[in-house]
Design a protein around this motif. Structure first.
Motif, PDB file in Angstrom:
ATOM      1  N   LYS A  42      27.472 -19.317   2.892  1.00 52.21           N
ATOM      2  CA  LYS A  42      26.864 -18.153   3.838  1.00 52.21           C
ATOM      3  C   LYS A  42      27.641 -18.314   5.118  1.00 52.21           C
ATOM      4  O   LYS A  42      27.344 -19.147   5.797  1.00 52.21           O
ATOM      5  N   ILE A  43      27.288 -16.453   5.614  1.00 50.38           N
ATOM      6  CA  ILE A  43      28.325 -16.969   6.844  1.00 50.38           C
ATOM      7  C   ILE A  43      27.620 -15.826   7.800  1.00 50.38           C
ATOM      8  O   ILE A  43      27.415 -14.281   7.187  1.00 50.38           O
ATOM      9  N   ARG A  44      27.663 -15.878   9.308  1.00 50.99           N
ATOM     10  CA  ARG A  44      27.562 -14.669  10.129  1.00 50.99           C
ATOM     11  C   ARG A  44      27.386 -14.975  11.759  1.00 50.99           C
ATOM     12  O   ARG A  44      27.944 -16.064  11.469  1.00 50.99           O
ATOM     13  N   THR A  45      28.018 -13.665  11.829  1.00 53.07           N
ATOM     14  CA  THR A  45      28.336 -13.930  13.628  1.00 53.07           C
ATOM     15  C   THR A  45      27.480 -14.349  14.189  1.00 53.07           C
ATOM     16  O   THR A  45      26.445 -14.703  14.472  1.00 53.07           O
ATOM     17  N   ARG A  46      27.461 -15.260  15.195  1.00 53.51           N
ATOM     18  CA  ARG A  46      27.114 -15.406  16.400  1.00 53.51           C
ATOM     19  C   ARG A  46      26.024 -15.156  17.161  1.00 53.51           C
ATOM     20  O   ARG A  46      24.959 -14.781  17.604  1.00 53.51           O
ATOM     21  N   GLU A  47      26.811 -13.110  17.249  1.00 52.52           N
ATOM     22  CA  GLU A  47      26.301 -12.083  17.874  1.00 52.52           C
ATOM     23  C   GLU A  47      24.203 -11.735  16.802  1.00 52.52           C
ATOM     24  O   GLU A  47      23.488 -12.294  17.429  1.00 52.52           O
ATOM     25  N   SER A  48      24.682 -12.234  15.368  1.00 56.23           N
ATOM     26  CA  SER A  48      23.550 -12.336  14.531  1.00 56.23           C
ATOM     27  C   SER A  48      22.797 -12.824  15.028  1.00 56.23           C
ATOM     28  O   SER A  48      21.473 -12.860  14.979  1.00 56.23           O
ATOM     29  N   TYR A  49      23.168 -14.425  14.834  1.00 51.65           N
ATOM     30  CA  TYR A  49      22.226 -15.332  14.179  1.00 51.65           C
ATOM     31  C   TYR A  49      21.528 -15.633  16.164  1.00 51.65           C
ATOM     32  O   TYR A  49      20.882 -16.283  16.130  1.00 51.65           O
ATOM     33  N   SER A  50      22.177 -15.284  17.499  1.00 48.47           N
ATOM     34  CA  SER A  50      21.891 -15.924  18.855  1.00 48.47           C
ATOM     35  C   SER A  50      20.880 -14.363  19.273  1.00 48.47           C
ATOM     36  O   SER A  50      21.103 -14.566  21.068  1.00 48.47           O
ATOM     37  N   GLN A  51      21.318 -13.131  18.620  1.00 49.34           N
ATOM     38  CA  GLN A  51      21.306 -11.844  18.746  1.00 49.34           C
ATOM     39  C   GLN A  51      22.129 -11.896  20.137  1.00 49.34           C
ATOM     40  O   GLN A  51      21.090 -11.093  21.692  1.00 49.34           O
ATOM     41  N   GLN A  53      24.816  -9.702  23.374  1.00 46.84           N
ATOM     42  CA  GLN A  53      25.602  -9.482  23.697  1.00 46.84           C
ATOM     43  C   GLN A  53      26.853  -9.739  22.995  1.00 46.84           C
ATOM     44  O   GLN A  53      27.387 -10.737  23.276  1.00 46.84           O
ATOM     45  N   PRO A  54      27.558  -8.483  22.720  1.00 47.14           N
ATOM     46  CA  PRO A  54      28.945  -8.858  22.526  1.00 47.14           C
ATOM     47  C   PRO A  54      29.704  -9.409  23.756  1.00 47.14           C
ATOM     48  O   PRO A  54      29.632  -9.270  24.536  1.00 47.14           O
ATOM     49  N   ARG A  55      30.392 -10.187  23.833  1.00 51.28           N
ATOM     50  CA  ARG A  55      31.638 -10.872  24.354  1.00 51.28           C
ATOM     51  C   ARG A  55      32.847 -10.798  24.184  1.00 51.28           C
ATOM     52  O   ARG A  55      33.459 -12.205  24.150  1.00 51.28           O
ATOM     53  N   LEU A  56      33.249 -10.095  23.100  1.00 51.85           N
ATOM     54  CA  LEU A  56      34.735 -10.444  22.812  1.00 51.85           C
ATOM     55  C   LEU A  56      35.872  -9.948  23.188  1.00 51.85           C
ATOM     56  O   LEU A  56      36.949 -10.512  23.304  1.00 51.85           O
ATOM     57  N   GLU A 273      34.170  -1.616  27.699  1.00 46.91           N
ATOM     58  CA  GLU A 273      32.832  -2.207  26.714  1.00 46.91           C
ATOM     59  C   GLU A 273      32.856  -1.293  25.696  1.00 46.91           C
ATOM     60  O   GLU A 273      32.194  -2.027  25.065  1.00 46.91           O
ATOM     61  N   ALA A 274      32.672  -0.404  25.589  1.00 42.96           N
ATOM     62  CA  ALA A 274      32.448   0.305  24.592  1.00 42.96           C
ATOM     63  C   ALA A 274      34.116  -0.021  23.571  1.00 42.96           C
ATOM     64  O   ALA A 274      33.576  -0.164  22.237  1.00 42.96           O
ATOM     65  N   VAL A 275      34.382  -0.644  23.810  1.00 44.51           N
ATOM     66  CA  VAL A 275      36.001  -0.719  22.570  1.00 44.51           C
ATOM     67  C   VAL A 275      35.336  -2.486  22.460  1.00 44.51           C
ATOM     68  O   VAL A 275      35.491  -2.883  21.174  1.00 44.51           O
ATOM     69  N   ASN A 276      34.849  -3.388  22.989  1.00 48.88           N
ATOM     70  CA  ASN A 276      33.681  -4.465  22.923  1.00 48.88           C
ATOM     71  C   ASN A 276      33.138  -4.159  21.709  1.00 48.88           C
ATOM     72  O   ASN A 276      32.678  -5.418  20.975  1.00 48.88           O
ATOM     73  N   LYS A 277      32.140  -3.310  21.850  1.00 47.12           N
ATOM     74  CA  LYS A 277      31.028  -3.217  21.045  1.00 47.12           C
ATOM     75  C   LYS A 277      31.202  -2.831  19.916  1.00 47.12           C
ATOM     76  O   LYS A 277      31.210  -3.259  18.803  1.00 47.12           O
ATOM     77  N   LEU A 278      32.678  -2.068  19.529  1.00 41.60           N
ATOM     78  CA  LEU A 278      32.880  -1.527  18.477  1.00 41.60           C
ATOM     79  C   LEU A 278      33.650  -2.910  17.567  1.00 41.60           C
ATOM     80  O   LEU A 278      33.569  -2.648  16.301  1.00 41.60           O
ATOM     81  N   LEU A 279      34.416  -3.078  18.639  1.00 38.91           N
ATOM     82  CA  LEU A 279      35.187  -4.931  17.709  1.00 38.91           C
ATOM     83  C   LEU A 279      34.098  -5.583  17.557  1.00 38.91           C
ATOM     84  O   LEU A 279      34.373  -5.925  16.283  1.00 38.91           O
ATOM     85  N   THR A 280      32.843  -6.117  17.872  1.00 39.67           N
ATOM     86  CA  THR A 280      31.681  -6.470  17.832  1.00 39.67           C
ATOM     87  C   THR A 280      31.423  -5.986  16.414  1.00 39.67           C
ATOM     88  O   THR A 280      31.304  -7.335  15.740  1.00 39.67           O
ATOM     89  N   VAL A 281      31.536  -5.043  15.854  1.00 39.97           N
ATOM     90  CA  VAL A 281      30.784  -4.393  14.625  1.00 39.97           C
ATOM     91  C   VAL A 281      31.867  -4.205  13.389  1.00 39.97           C
ATOM     92  O   VAL A 281      31.459  -5.402  12.667  1.00 39.97           O
ATOM     93  N   VAL A 282      33.543  -4.176  13.848  1.00 40.14           N
ATOM     94  CA  VAL A 282      34.046  -4.244  13.208  1.00 40.14           C
ATOM     95  C   VAL A 282      34.649  -5.608  12.357  1.00 40.14           C
ATOM     96  O   VAL A 282      35.300  -6.143  11.603  1.00 40.14           O
ATOM     97  N   THR A 283      34.628  -6.585  13.090  1.00 39.72           N
ATOM     98  CA  THR A 283      34.356  -7.275  12.862  1.00 39.72           C
ATOM     99  C   THR A 283      33.457  -8.703  11.931  1.00 39.72           C
ATOM    100  O   THR A 283      33.341  -9.665  12.000  1.00 39.72           O
ATOM    101  N   ASP A 284      32.205  -8.370  12.209  1.00 41.19           N
ATOM    102  CA  ASP A 284      31.459  -9.020  10.797  1.00 41.19           C
ATOM    103  C   ASP A 284      31.675  -8.396  10.135  1.00 41.19           C
ATOM    104  O   ASP A 284      31.308  -7.642   9.239  1.00 41.19           O
ATOM    105  N   PRO A 285      32.008  -9.976   9.170  1.00 37.14           N
ATOM    106  CA  PRO A 285      31.853  -9.833   7.773  1.00 37.14           C
ATOM    107  C   PRO A 285      30.458  -9.337   6.962  1.00 37.14           C
ATOM    108  O   PRO A 285      31.058  -9.076   5.245  1.00 37.14           O
ATOM    109  N   SER A 286      29.379  -9.629   6.991  1.00 39.53           N
ATOM    110  CA  SER A 286      27.831  -9.416   7.003  1.00 39.53           C
ATOM    111  C   SER A 286      27.995  -7.389   6.374  1.00 39.53           C
ATOM    112  O   SER A 286      28.053  -7.336   5.601  1.00 39.53           O
TER     113      SER A 286
END
Length: 488
Positions: A42-51, A53-56, A273-286
């Protein structure tokens, strides 16, 4: 494969045997936490397990000082994007040309071709000698693209390749299926940024230059005309204006943007910053399990979504960068953007082209945006909404023309139907969009709608695509609802 009940953020992943060696290292570099649950990975993103903020994407302002430009020495040392020797004659020619387009091209080549150890001094020299003398309010910023961003894309590509061609090795990363459909997160991010810098097209507020995992942004400090009229480009001698487009033109600087440098700086920061948040969502495998299941992960579906996101930004970028010498192509790009959004499950083509719906989206956007951002973005969106509302003015006097829309329109089943101006406008524009396949296979309603209109369309209509993209960026909850994580 069967899986246990899902925990939000975690997704089960199948690792094909050819990828097992070094696979956990790839997960680590993509900032994906992983664990074994019995036989399941099983995998999950850093943003999920550490809560966290996205920093992509991280934006840094670079002051015009020696210390400021030394910040560039922290960029990834992966070599320049282009070979400096190949472009030395071009750079020499550009340095002898004082026109702004030549200076912009010089900026781009300097950023792209300079080795990291000389990049700070060369860019400082460029801004001191070439940028600030003509545009004294110029600013320079760098957008750092976190390595985990490209590694997440790499992970999806590798698993996608192994899924559809399990017996075929892929030593050459340029030969993997679909690799060319989503590339900008590795090199430059430019399709994601160009709609912002061209938001007041044909005026431009800045220019970008790309290196691996970084993009340089030169903000001019004031809007500059991005095209001349008459054009000084020989290829434009065979271009022609589209007589079907009506209304005020933007040639000769008739409507210079009123936004200030400070407002545009705020807008660019908001957009990134809006693109940063969007990419955080769409790169999340879950968010991409196999259809109608809580897992396992579906890399093919994920890659299709990532490619669709990049296609959306490229289409809107074309809308903003194509000029009045390419109005038909501009409108086609807008239709393509609306089709892409519909395919992603975000609204529908027909609803987006109803004037009342567009006005509602614009009103919601105005409420959501900070004042400085609204001052830059809303005028371009308003242009599209106003143009959409004027499409109905070109419906001709006929037996179908009523006070509130079209009446008695024949249907393909032999009956008749009335259409409000909202629906008649949307239906006409769908027929126009479908004309890419010719006008020869229209049903009865489509024919009556087509020939109830002059065919002329208001300039600015294509900006409806920008409105819809801006609404998506301003409200990330839209994506969170459309692609929820497993277990949510």
């Amino acid at each position: 494969m069967t899986s246990r009940p899902a925990t939000p953020g975690w997704i089960v992943i199948d690792v094909p045997p050819p990828l097992t060696a070094g696979f956990t290292d790839l997960l680590d570099s993509a900032e994906l936490q992983h664990r074994r649950d019995g036989s399941l990975l099983k995998i999950r993103t850093r943003e999920s397990y550490s809560q966290a903020q996205p920093r992509l994407l991280v934006t840094r302002s670079v002051p015009h000082t020696e210390a400021g430009f030394r910040q560039l020495s922290t960029l990834p040392d992966r070599g320049a994007s282009l070979n400096a020797q190949d472009f030395a004659p071009s750079l020499a020619k550009l340095r002898a040309d004082d026109a702004l387009p030549a200076r912009v091209a010089e900026f781009q080549l300097t950023f792209q071709t300079s080795a990291l150890q000389v990049l700070p001094d060369r860019l400082r020299g460029f801004f001191t000698e070439r940028a600030l003398p003509v545009l004294p309010e110029s600013e320079f910023m760098v957008v750092d693209m976190a390595s985990e961003l490209s590694q997440r894309y790499t992970l999806v590509r590798l698993l996608h390749h192994a899924l559809i061609y399990p017996q075929v090795a892929s030593a050459d990363p340029t030969k993997r299926p679909g690799v060319g459909l989503a590339t900008s997160v590795i090199h430059g991010l430019q399709p994601f940024l160009s709609p912002a810098l061209a938001v007041a097209s044909p005026y431009l507020f800045g220019a970008t230059a790309a290196r691996d995992h970084a993009v340089g942004v030169w903000l001019f400090g004031a809007p500059r005309p991005g095209a001349e009229w008459p054009s000084n480009q020989l290829v434009d001698a065979l271009s022609y204006g589209d007589d079907r487009m009506i209304g005020p033109r933007q040639r000769m600087g008739l409507q210079q943007p009123a936004a200030t440098a400070e407002q545009f700086r705020s807008f660019v920061s908001w957009w990134i910053e809006a693109v940063n948040k969007l990419l955080t969502v769409v790169t999340d495998p879950s968010r991409f399990p196999q259809p109608r299941s809580a897992g396992p992960y579906d890399p093919a579906r994920h890659w299709q979504y990532l490619a669709s996101v990049e296609r959306l930004f490229r289409d809107v970028g074309e809308v903003m960068l194509l000029t009045e010498q390419h109005e038909t192509a501009q409108l086609r790009a807008a239709y393509d953007a609306l089709d892409t959004l519909e395919g992603m499950g975000i609204g529908s083509f027909d609803e987006a082209l109803k004037p009342s719906q567009a006005q509602r989206v614009l009103g919601d956007l105005a409420q959501a945006l900070p004042a400085d951002v609204a001052a830059v973005l809303l005028p371009a969106c308003q242009l599209g909404v106003d143009a959409l509302g004027r499409v109905k003015d070109e419906f001709v006097p006929s037996q179908y023309l009523g006070p509130n829309g079209l009446v008695g329109i024949p249907t393909k089943k032999g009956g008749t139907i009335d259409r409000s101006w909202d629906t008649a406008t949307s239906r006409y524009l769908r027929v126009d969009r479908n004309s890419a396949h010719s006008y020869l296979k229209l049903d009865a309603e489509e024919k009556a709608t087509l020939f109830s209109h002059t065919g002329r369309l208001p300039r600015g209509l294509a900006n409806i695509a920008l409105l819809q993209l801006a609404a998506l960026l301003a409200n990330p909850q839209t994506l969170l609802r459309k692609i929820p994580r497993v277990g949510e």
